[in-house]
Scaffold this motif. Structure first.
Motif, PDB file in Angstrom:
ATOM      1  N   GLY A   1       6.720   9.112  11.156  1.00 24.34           N
ATOM      2  CA  GLY A   1       7.857   9.408  10.291  1.00 24.34           C
ATOM      3  C   GLY A   1       7.473   9.233   8.829  1.00 24.34           C
ATOM      4  N   ASP A   2       8.368   9.633   7.955  1.00 21.91           N
ATOM      5  CA  ASP A   2       8.043   9.698   6.527  1.00 21.91           C
ATOM      6  C   ASP A   2       7.584   8.375   5.930  1.00 21.91           C
ATOM      7  OD1 ASP A   2       8.564  12.399   6.392  1.00 21.91           O
ATOM      8  OD2 ASP A   2      10.613  12.162   5.645  1.00 21.91           O
ATOM      9  N   HIS A   3       8.217   7.260   6.305  1.00 22.05           N
ATOM     10  CA  HIS A   3       7.868   5.972   5.705  1.00 22.05           C
ATOM     11  C   HIS A   3       6.687   5.297   6.393  1.00 22.05           C
ATOM     12  CE1 HIS A   3      11.615   6.339   3.429  1.00 22.05           C
ATOM     13  NE2 HIS A   3      11.201   5.321   2.691  1.00 22.05           N
ATOM     14  N   GLN A   4       6.221   5.879   7.486  1.00 21.79           N
ATOM     15  CA  GLN A   4       5.012   5.366   8.151  1.00 21.79           C
ATOM     16  C   GLN A   4       4.049   6.531   8.396  1.00 21.79           C
ATOM     17  OE1 GLN A   4       6.093   3.177  11.684  1.00 21.79           O
ATOM     18  NE2 GLN A   4       7.257   1.650  10.552  1.00 21.79           N
ATOM     19  N   ALA A   5       3.917   7.371   7.409  1.00 21.05           N
ATOM     20  CA  ALA A   5       3.114   8.583   7.572  1.00 21.05           C
ATOM     21  C   ALA A   5       1.627   8.281   7.673  1.00 21.05           C
ATOM     22  CB  ALA A   5       3.371   9.533   6.400  1.00 21.05           C
ATOM     23  N   VAL A   6       1.178   7.284   6.931  1.00 18.99           N
ATOM     24  CA  VAL A   6      -0.237   6.919   6.879  1.00 18.99           C
ATOM     25  C   VAL A   6      -0.335   5.400   6.946  1.00 18.99           C
ATOM     26  CG1 VAL A   6      -2.359   7.027   5.497  1.00 18.99           C
ATOM     27  CG2 VAL A   6      -0.713   8.922   5.404  1.00 18.99           C
ATOM     28  N   TYR A   7      -1.268   4.894   7.765  1.00 17.01           N
ATOM     29  CA  TYR A   7      -1.489   3.448   7.828  1.00 17.01           C
ATOM     30  C   TYR A   7      -2.868   3.135   7.280  1.00 17.01           C
ATOM     31  CZ  TYR A   7      -2.215  -1.256   9.749  1.00 17.01           C
ATOM     32  OH  TYR A   7      -2.487  -2.598   9.898  1.00 17.01           O
ATOM     33  N   ALA A   8      -2.928   2.178   6.363  1.00 20.61           N
ATOM     34  CA  ALA A   8      -4.190   1.789   5.738  1.00 20.61           C
ATOM     35  C   ALA A   8      -4.498   0.325   6.041  1.00 20.61           C
ATOM     36  CB  ALA A   8      -4.123   2.001   4.226  1.00 20.61           C
ATOM     37  N   TYR A   9      -5.776   0.049   6.226  1.00 22.91           N
ATOM     38  CA  TYR A   9      -6.210  -1.343   6.424  1.00 22.91           C
ATOM     39  C   TYR A   9      -7.523  -1.537   5.683  1.00 22.91           C
ATOM     40  CZ  TYR A   9      -6.061  -5.904   8.614  1.00 22.91           C
ATOM     41  OH  TYR A   9      -5.954  -7.270   8.827  1.00 22.91           O
ATOM     42  N   ALA A  10      -7.661  -2.687   5.056  1.00 29.94           N
ATOM     43  CA  ALA A  10      -8.827  -2.955   4.216  1.00 29.94           C
ATOM     44  C   ALA A  10     -10.033  -3.375   5.049  1.00 29.94           C
ATOM     45  CB  ALA A  10      -8.495  -4.045   3.200  1.00 29.94           C
ATOM     46  N   ARG A  11     -11.196  -2.829   4.723  1.00 27.89           N
ATOM     47  CA  ARG A  11     -12.434  -3.237   5.389  1.00 27.89           C
ATOM     48  C   ARG A  11     -12.681  -4.725   5.167  1.00 27.89           C
ATOM     49  NH1 ARG A  11     -15.128  -2.218   9.745  1.00 27.89           N
ATOM     50  NH2 ARG A  11     -15.352  -4.469   9.852  1.00 27.89           N
ATOM     51  N   GLU A  12     -12.293  -5.227   4.009  1.00 23.88           N
ATOM     52  CA  GLU A  12     -12.470  -6.646   3.729  1.00 23.88           C
ATOM     53  C   GLU A  12     -11.686  -7.507   4.721  1.00 23.88           C
ATOM     54  OE1 GLU A  12     -13.117  -4.384  -0.106  1.00 23.88           O
ATOM     55  OE2 GLU A  12     -11.675  -4.302   1.547  1.00 23.88           O
ATOM     56  N   ASP A  13     -10.473  -7.057   5.093  1.00 24.49           N
ATOM     57  CA  ASP A  13      -9.677  -7.807   6.064  1.00 24.49           C
ATOM     58  C   ASP A  13     -10.235  -7.641   7.479  1.00 24.49           C
ATOM     59  OD1 ASP A  13      -7.947  -8.871   4.171  1.00 24.49           O
ATOM     60  OD2 ASP A  13      -6.573  -7.182   4.277  1.00 24.49           O
ATOM     61  N   LEU A  14     -10.746  -6.459   7.796  1.00 22.41           N
ATOM     62  CA  LEU A  14     -11.423  -6.288   9.084  1.00 22.41           C
ATOM     63  C   LEU A  14     -12.632  -7.216   9.178  1.00 22.41           C
ATOM     64  CD1 LEU A  14     -11.391  -2.413   9.614  1.00 22.41           C
ATOM     65  CD2 LEU A  14     -10.273  -4.106  11.082  1.00 22.41           C
ATOM     66  N   ASP A  15     -13.368  -7.347   8.085  1.00 26.68           N
ATOM     67  CA  ASP A  15     -14.524  -8.245   8.085  1.00 26.68           C
ATOM     68  C   ASP A  15     -14.097  -9.693   8.289  1.00 26.68           C
ATOM     69  OD1 ASP A  15     -16.237  -6.117   7.706  1.00 26.68           O
ATOM     70  OD2 ASP A  15     -16.414  -6.409   5.532  1.00 26.68           O
ATOM     71  N   TRP A  16     -12.979 -10.071   7.669  1.00 30.40           N
ATOM     72  CA  TRP A  16     -12.465 -11.433   7.848  1.00 30.40           C
ATOM     73  C   TRP A  16     -12.116 -11.682   9.312  1.00 30.40           C
ATOM     74  CZ3 TRP A  16      -8.161 -13.997   9.577  1.00 30.40           C
ATOM     75  CH2 TRP A  16      -8.015 -15.331   9.188  1.00 30.40           C
ATOM     76  N   TRP A  17     -11.402 -10.736   9.916  1.00 30.80           N
ATOM     77  CA  TRP A  17     -11.050 -10.869  11.336  1.00 30.80           C
ATOM     78  C   TRP A  17     -12.299 -10.838  12.217  1.00 30.80           C
ATOM     79  CZ3 TRP A  17      -6.963 -12.901  13.186  1.00 30.80           C
ATOM     80  CH2 TRP A  17      -5.719 -12.748  12.567  1.00 30.80           C
ATOM     81  N   GLN A  18     -13.256 -10.041  11.842  1.00 36.02           N
ATOM     82  CA  GLN A  18     -14.499  -9.964  12.603  1.00 36.02           C
ATOM     83  C   GLN A  18     -15.157 -11.337  12.701  1.00 36.02           C
ATOM     84  OE1 GLN A  18     -17.039  -6.179  12.603  1.00 36.02           O
ATOM     85  NE2 GLN A  18     -17.983  -7.431  11.013  1.00 36.02           N
ATOM     86  N   ALA A  19     -15.191 -12.054  11.579  1.00 36.61           N
ATOM     87  CA  ALA A  19     -15.763 -13.397  11.564  1.00 36.61           C
ATOM     88  C   ALA A  19     -14.901 -14.375  12.366  1.00 36.61           C
ATOM     89  CB  ALA A  19     -15.916 -13.889  10.119  1.00 36.61           C
ATOM     90  N   GLU A  20     -13.583 -14.254  12.239  1.00 36.64           N
ATOM     91  CA  GLU A  20     -12.672 -15.137  12.969  1.00 36.64           C
ATOM     92  C   GLU A  20     -12.773 -14.944  14.480  1.00 36.64           C
ATOM     93  OE1 GLU A  20      -9.860 -17.464  12.168  1.00 36.64           O
ATOM     94  OE2 GLU A  20     -11.405 -17.703  10.637  1.00 36.64           O
ATOM     95  N   LEU A  21     -12.847 -13.689  14.903  1.00 32.67           N
ATOM     96  CA  LEU A  21     -12.820 -13.364  16.326  1.00 32.67           C
ATOM     97  C   LEU A  21     -14.200 -13.361  16.960  1.00 32.67           C
ATOM     98  CD1 LEU A  21     -10.240 -10.419  16.184  1.00 32.67           C
ATOM     99  CD2 LEU A  21      -9.787 -12.797  16.862  1.00 32.67           C
ATOM    100  N   GLY A  22     -15.231 -13.283  16.138  1.00 40.04           N
ATOM    101  CA  GLY A  22     -16.580 -13.242  16.667  1.00 40.04           C
ATOM    102  C   GLY A  22     -16.893 -11.968  17.425  1.00 40.04           C
TER     103      GLY A  22
END
Length: 219
Positions: free
Chosen positions: A63-84
């Motif tokens: 829908g219009d207000h959720q047309a595109v979802y963005a996520y930062a590589r920096e946050d993925l990297d943080w989760w990557q370290a947290e989750l192993g």
């Protein structure tokens, strides 16, 4: 310079047992661009704003207000370290994996020029059981909520084309202080913050404005 690191779509939905609709389009993979982005229409009747991107549960996504979802590589990297574990671009179901721009502290109503499109931040991502099921992580919704690095949904103000490598230019920042993080906490963990969401005006999805009125009797 902030940029799109990867452009990700799900070409088809996949049947799964953990999704409300019995299928999901969360498994988005990097593609060669450019792809067109546009305002898809009202939530509940429309899908993704990214051409070729499949969504199964249109009542909750798209829908219009959720047309595109963005996520930062920096946050993925943080989760990557947290989750192993390795988290490739697109692993959180994002259309745009970005680099060099802080989405958590971005403002609702902030406008980005990306490729030839103009996008506006509207809301954080709210975690659901499909997200948890896709990652196969017990307690994921609670953990994601506590950490509050939700990424950002955007609407398309001017349609255009986006490709990996495109620069992201912030062309407008509103004068209020409603960040993506504040919005996330208001909806999920701190209802006292809900009235502040109204400061962001029509950038906020209509169903969230209705929620604010319902919960706080603000009119």
């Amino acid at each position: 310079m902030p940029a799109v690191l990867a452009l990700n779509i799900a070409r088809t939905t996949v049947p799964v047992g953990y999704a409300r609709e019995g299928a999901t389009g969360i498994d988005k993979r990097p593609v060669d661009g450019p792809l067109e982005v546009r305002a898809p229409g009202a939530k509940g009747t429309a899908g993704s704003g990214v051409a070729g991107d499949a969504i199964a549960d249109v009542a909750s996504h798209g829908g219009d207000h959720q047309a595109v979802y963005a996520y930062a590589r920096e946050d993925l990297d943080w989760w990557q370290a947290e989750l192993g574990t390795d988290l490739r671009n697109g692993r959180f179901g994002e259309n745009l994996t970005t680099a060099g721009i802080d989405q958590t502290h971005a403002l609702v109503g902030e406008r980005w020029r990306v490729g030839t499109a103009l996008l506006e931040i509207t809301a954080p991502r709210i975690p659901c059981r499909t997200f948890a099921g896709f990652l196969g992580l017990t307690g994921w919704v609670k953990r994601f909520t506590q950490v509050a690095r939700p990424g950002a949904y955007l609407r398309v103000l001017e349609p255009g084309q986006i490709a990996a490598g495109d620069e992201i230019t912030v062309v407008h920042r509103p004068e209020h202080d409603v960040t993506v993080e504040l919005f996330f906490r208001a909806v999920l963990t701190d209802a006292d913050l809900l009235p502040r969401l109204l400061d962001a005006g029509d950038a906020v999805p209509p169903e969230v404005i209705d929620l604010v009125h319902k919960r706080t009797a603000v009119s």
